[in-house]
Design an enzyme around this catalytic site. Sequence first.
Site, PDB file in Angstrom:
ATOM      1  N   LYS A 181       0.839  -1.198   0.000  1.00  0.00           N
ATOM      2  CA  LYS A 181       0.000   0.000   0.000  1.00  0.00           C
ATOM      3  C   LYS A 181       0.874   1.246   0.000  1.00  0.00           C
ATOM      4  CE  LYS A 181      -3.593   2.744   0.292  1.00  0.00           C
ATOM      5  NZ  LYS A 181      -4.656   2.867   1.284  1.00  0.00           N
ATOM      6  N   LYS A 224      -1.025  11.537   5.034  1.00  0.00           N
ATOM      7  CA  LYS A 224      -0.705  10.589   6.110  1.00  0.00           C
ATOM      8  C   LYS A 224       0.056   9.378   5.543  1.00  0.00           C
ATOM      9  CE  LYS A 224      -3.260   7.240   7.094  1.00  0.00           C
ATOM     10  NZ  LYS A 224      -4.256   6.217   7.417  1.00  0.00           N
TER      11      LYS A 224
END
Lengths: 294, 294
Positions: free
Chosen positions: A172, A240
Amino acid sequence: MPEKIGFVGLGIMGQPMVGNLLKAGYKVFAYDVMEALVERAVAIGAVRAGNPGDAAARAEMVITMLPETSIVEKVILGEDGVLSGLQPGGIVVDMSTTSVLATRRIAAAVKELGRRMLDAPVSGGDVGAAEASLAIMVGGPAEAFQEVLPVFQKLGKNITHVGDSGSGQIAKACNQVVVALTIEAVAEALVLAKKSGADPAKIRQAMLGGFAQSRVLELHGRRMLERNFTPGGKVRLHKKDLEIVMEVAREVGAYMPGSAMMCQIWNSLSALGGLDWDHSSVVKAIEMLSNVEL
Amino acid sequence: MPEKIGFVGLGIMGQPMVGNLLKAGYKVFAYDVMEALVERAVAIGAVRAGNPGDAAARAEMVITMLPETSIVEKVILGEDGVLSGLQPGGIVVDMSTTSVLATRRIAAAVKELGRRMLDAPVSGGDVGAAEASLAIMVGGPAEAFQEVLPVFQKLGKNITHVGDSGSGQIAKACNQVVVALTIEAVAEALVLAKKSGADPAKIRQAMLGGFAQSRVLELHGRRMLERNFTPGGKVRLHKKDLEIVMEVAREVGAYMPGSAMMCQIWNSLSALGGLDWDHSSVVKAIEMLSNVEL
């Protein structure tokens, strides 16, 4: 093959995922700190759970879908957490995007107690969650992956078992690096086109036919031209994600000049009040310093 | 619709393009400064031309496929150049990748003499040239584009008329920005994967299913994993293309931090002796400073 699933985190991603699981015939025990979100899940057929441990105790596996690492850690390992209720042989599947290092730490704690953990972050956003077309990148024990695979298949389309614990989060992280930099590249190219007196829409069209083709050019290139910065994927979350990448890069010693640049651009979008804009709004920062609008 | 075509520049790109034109039944008048290249073209059926002006005088249109701007300028405007031979109404089609600003200057000179010019740079490399699958990005007068279109269709597949003179070069410049930064992004992602202890090949596979999908991830991601840095698209040429981009960016006032970073990476590959490596070798610079190999 599990029939009862605990689900913790009923937000913009969790809610439609619970819907897809219910539609597929699973019994879902749902929990969120926000009572209104639990009620919404109950309204479509989920069973209310009192806390993460309760959701785990009544099911064979628990999915967590939470906004940040510290919350995942607390929900799984904390008081009344998933581990306090999960039965021997039970599986916790964290589908949040969280720190690789924290994931490995949590997975080790889960294993120590004779339970199993998969990290299974997704790509595809709320649209992918609603359409059950998420890409799911999975790390953890192979046999746990096989057990959970039928569940994943109700939530997504491209499901890859990448490797050991943490590998899903690494995939990811890599994904977010590529997506961020591709957005930035498309933004620079379209701004250059505009400043040079060409039609950015035609340039995008020409590029789609060649080696510059990408899903980002197709979808986010169009967003930039249409000035459609309603999320979609929020700057806040992609920011983030790249911060997680920088943390891992620092830890393992990886040289990532492009990702470092992207963090600066996210900082700028934050300064511009754009944390809740779609991440294709990278083009706004490039436009601003080029004194132009597409 | 032209039947006779002059062709100047018979190198790695020009040679197979001439082959495709001959196969399609065009009569081709071929010229290059290197006699051996002319002989090779004659051997497959082209007619030898004595200089660019001669190639132009015997044809209805002339294609130039040359390595850099200064050569294009000389071949078209110089002594015995294309313009010295081109008949009224004739069309010069520059398929080289050259400076946008120089292209506009040359096109203006061509127009002044009652001839027409198209800038039509390509994407797809020598493989695309051989397979007649080049993406062709065209700038210049619409009616000249319509006349030349049947010829383009023998050379490529994705043919876009982008706009006025120079627009083809702008599209190519934009294309090269996106391709360069996507290569860099894929390189960072795969190095991060490796350093984090995951399998880069599986990470690439997982990313191909999601929003990070691109032709670069597919083809150059595989090249990086296979350590196949035989060109393909050379660092030398992509470096030149980004230098053209920086020139245009400076001229028009475009803020391009990613492209600026890429120029530094090309400089580093030059220092490493890699000017003739495939441009996917960007990963070597990222690997080197991360002290790892994929």
